[in-house]
Scaffold this motif. Structure first.
Motif, short mmCIF file in Angstrom:
data_model
loop_
_atom_site.label_atom_id
_atom_site.label_comp_id
_atom_site.label_asym_id
_atom_site.label_seq_id
_atom_site.Cartn_x
_atom_site.Cartn_y
_atom_site.Cartn_z
N ARG A 1 -3.00 43.07 -53.34
CA ARG A 1 -1.79 43.83 -53.04
C ARG A 1 -2.08 45.33 -53.06
N ARG B 1 -2.50 50.54 -58.79
CA ARG B 1 -1.71 51.17 -59.85
C ARG B 1 -1.85 50.41 -61.17
N ASP C 1 -0.07 48.01 -55.35
CA ASP C 1 0.26 47.51 -56.68
C ASP C 1 -0.97 47.25 -57.55
N ASP C 2 -1.98 46.59 -56.98
CA ASP C 2 -3.17 46.25 -57.77
C ASP C 2 -3.90 47.51 -58.23
#
Length: 610
Positions: free
Chosen positions: A85, A91, A88-89
């Motif tokens: 992702r 962060r 997201d991944d």
């Protein structure tokens, strides 16, 4: 979490847990203590102080963390599961591998918690840079689509695509039909229309003539916030085929006066730009610098590249620079102070852009005068009156959260800066003036200058289309004066440039024909008088702001070049016609401007190094 350790002399020392574990991995106590002291002085996370100041490499730190937790470390060659992702991944600092392992690169603030609870049995540690690169490589198509389409999907009224709405097409057709009808209509109607046009243009000219009367505000005398109170600041620079300026750019950004542990500097390059990647690899980048590779996709524009990096920005504030820029080292602290003192509605600060290679040619001299008029004379008036500001493409400082709420930049608009400036105003935000300079390099030859200015004019057409779809709504949001200002600064710039040769031609024809004849009635005399006033005042509005801007900078040697501006604006007119043509034939093409060609440097900042 803090841990008490003892020095070789037996003294007790209290260290943060995310640093203390390094002592068990053979790291020198003095280095760890220096990082802890720096974190305390700058008010930042201990691991961030260690890594972003270069006291320890990312690979060394995360390998030591892996050993401390009894897990393997892999610094490269990560293969992720196809469902990775973005963003997201990155962060989170964790992504699932193709074989079910979990690659971990916890951000500095999460290391202490991980040390307290331990790592899962499937964990494999890596560096944040390696994890980010693997996520972008795996989720590339999705990241590219997000960067290109997010604005159109989430706020279609603010996006250039799909171009003209049916209502706009209808208005254009009706306007064309009305113009053709007026050609055959009574002379009285023609005179009324011409008088109204002259009055509207005169209103815009008065605005430019009034701008020199306002003295720009100076920076507040109070000192900037102390280092512990400064927020993390992100610096974004999109690069494409910029090998010549990479060393100078790195030196300029390394001189920024800001705590290194709170700097998040990102170079964004295209996936196929191997030359720029090699140039960056050849320069010893400070630890706070990061290279983000934008995945392949369309359009090939600067705003799309910036949209790739925006979700990864760690800073509370964010600034965009161009590849050739040399910013004032004090800009970030000054901007942080202005944001802190200003209203939450102050979403952006526009810095002053200054041409440095002024003496390269007559073209760069006129370009210098043009920027002096725009950024030193007109910008202070716009910001003081809280009017819409078409932003410059560089030295734009933002509140990062606000920028994300507005969905970043329009990837399909080739003047994403002007578009974003109007979008900020339509959303109820305002732009402030940051009276510190950034040195820029201007094209010294006509062909590259025309390519750059053609793109600008094409982008102004795109911005006009985007924000004229709902004129009544825009009037409510901006107010009459704000709407007039937006119309004057964006579509007005294009229309006046298109009409410039016609106006000059008519003026020359009338002068050659002798004295202006009296009209048969008051209305025709009024039209002649306003037309003459517009012509004379227009020349004043073209030259006066540039003259005042040069005087404010103390550029006495440029004053003899002010009379050349009417010739220079003839080239601007040519660029407007080319921009209109290119908008029809190649609306999304980004005309690249080559940098690193300056032959002169007024300040010495852009002098070529052997």
């Amino acid at each position: 979490m803090f841990v008490e350790v003892r020095s070789p002399q037996g003294a007790a020392i209290t260290l943060p847990g995310e640093l203390a574990f390094l002592l068990g991995q053979g790291v020198d106590l003095a280095l760890v203590r220096d990082a802890a002291l720096l974190a305390s002085q700058e008010g930042t996370e201990p691991a961030a102080a260690l890594l972003r100041t270069g006291l320890m490499s990312e690979a060394g730190y995360y390998a030591a963390l892996a050993r401390a937790l009894g897990r393997p470390f892999r610094g490269s060659g990560l293969v992720l599961h196809p469902t990775a992702r973005f963003p997201d991944d990155i962060r989170l600092g964790a992504a699932v591998g193709a074989e079910g392992e979990v690659f971990l690169a916890p951000p500095p603030g999460a290391v202490a918690g991980l040390l307290a609870i331990g790592a899962p049995p499937s964990a494999v540690f890596t560096t944040p840079a390696a994890l980010a690169g693997a996520v972008l490589a795996t989720a590339g198509p999705r990241a590219a689509a997000r960067a290109a389409e997010a604005l159109e999907v989430r706020a279609p009224d603010w996006a250039y695509r799909p171009g003209l709405h049916p209502g706009q097409v209808l208005v254009l057709l009706l306007g064309l039909a009305a113009a053709l009808w007026l050609v055959e209509a009574s002379p009285w109607l023609q005179l009324v229309l011409l008088a109204l046009i002259n009055v509207a243009v005169l209103a815009v000219i008065v605005f430019r003539l009034a701008a020199p009367l306002l003295r720009p505000a100076r920076l507040p005398e109070r000192p900037p916030p102390p280092d512990p109170d400064l927020p993390v600041y992100t610096v974004l620079v999109a690069l494409y085929r910029e090998t010549k300026v990479v060393p100078r750019l790195v030196r300029a950004l390394a001189r920024l006066d800001y705590p290194a542990s709170k700097l998040d500097l990102k170079f964004v390059i295209e996936a196929d730009d191997h030359a720029t990647a090699a140039a960056l690899a050849a320069v010893p980048l400070p630890a706070r610098f990061e290279v983000v590779t934008a995945p392949a996709g369309l359009p090939r524009t600067k705003p799309r590249a910036l949209n790739v990096a925006l979700p990864l920005a760690r800073g509370e504030h964010l600034v965009v620079y161009d590849a050739e820029d040399v910013p004032d080292p004090g800009q970030l602290k000054a901007a942080a102070a202005l944001f802190r003192a200003g209203s939450p509605r102050l979403a952006c600060l526009q810095g002053r852009l200054v041409i440095d290679n002024t003496n390269d040619s007559w073209l760069t001299r006129c370009f210098t005068l043009e920027y002096a008029a725009l950024f030193d004379v007109l910008l202070p008036l716009l910001t003081a009156a809280h009017l819409p500001v078409p932003l410059g493409g560089t030295t734009t400082h933002f509140r990062t959260q606000t920028l994300r709420e507005l969905h970043g930049w329009d990837a399909w608009n080739v003047t994403e800066d002007a578009d974003l400036g109007l979008r900020l105003s339509l959303a109820g935000y305002r732009v402030g003036d940051l009276p510190l300079s950034t040195l820029e390099e201007a094209p010294a030859r006509i062909r590259p200058w025309l390519r750059q200015r053609t793109r600008w004019m094409k982008g102004f057409v795109q911005t006009t289309i985007t924000h004229s779809r709902h004129p009544v709504r825009a009037l409510r949001q901006l107010g009459p004066l704000g709407l007039l200002c937006a119309a004057a600064m964006v579509p007005g710039t294009v229309v006046s440039a298109l009409a410039y040769p016609l106006g000059i031609g008519l003026a020359v024809w009338h002068l050659a024909a002798g004295p202006l004849p009296k009209g048969p009635d008051a209305l025709s005399n009024l039209v002649t008088a306003t037309g003459t006033t517009v012509f004379v005042a227009g020349l004043g509005a073209m030259c006066l702001p540039a003259l005042v801007g040069a005087l404010r900078r103390g550029w006495w040697t440029l004053l003899p070049w002010v009379p050349m501006l009417p010739v220079y604006y003839g080239l601007v007119s040519l660029a407007a016609w080319l921009g209109l043509l290119e908008w029809l034939l190649a609306p999304y093409r980004w005309n690249k401007t080559e940098h690193g060609l300056s032959a002169t440097s007024r300040t010495g900042a852009m002098r070529r190094r052997r």
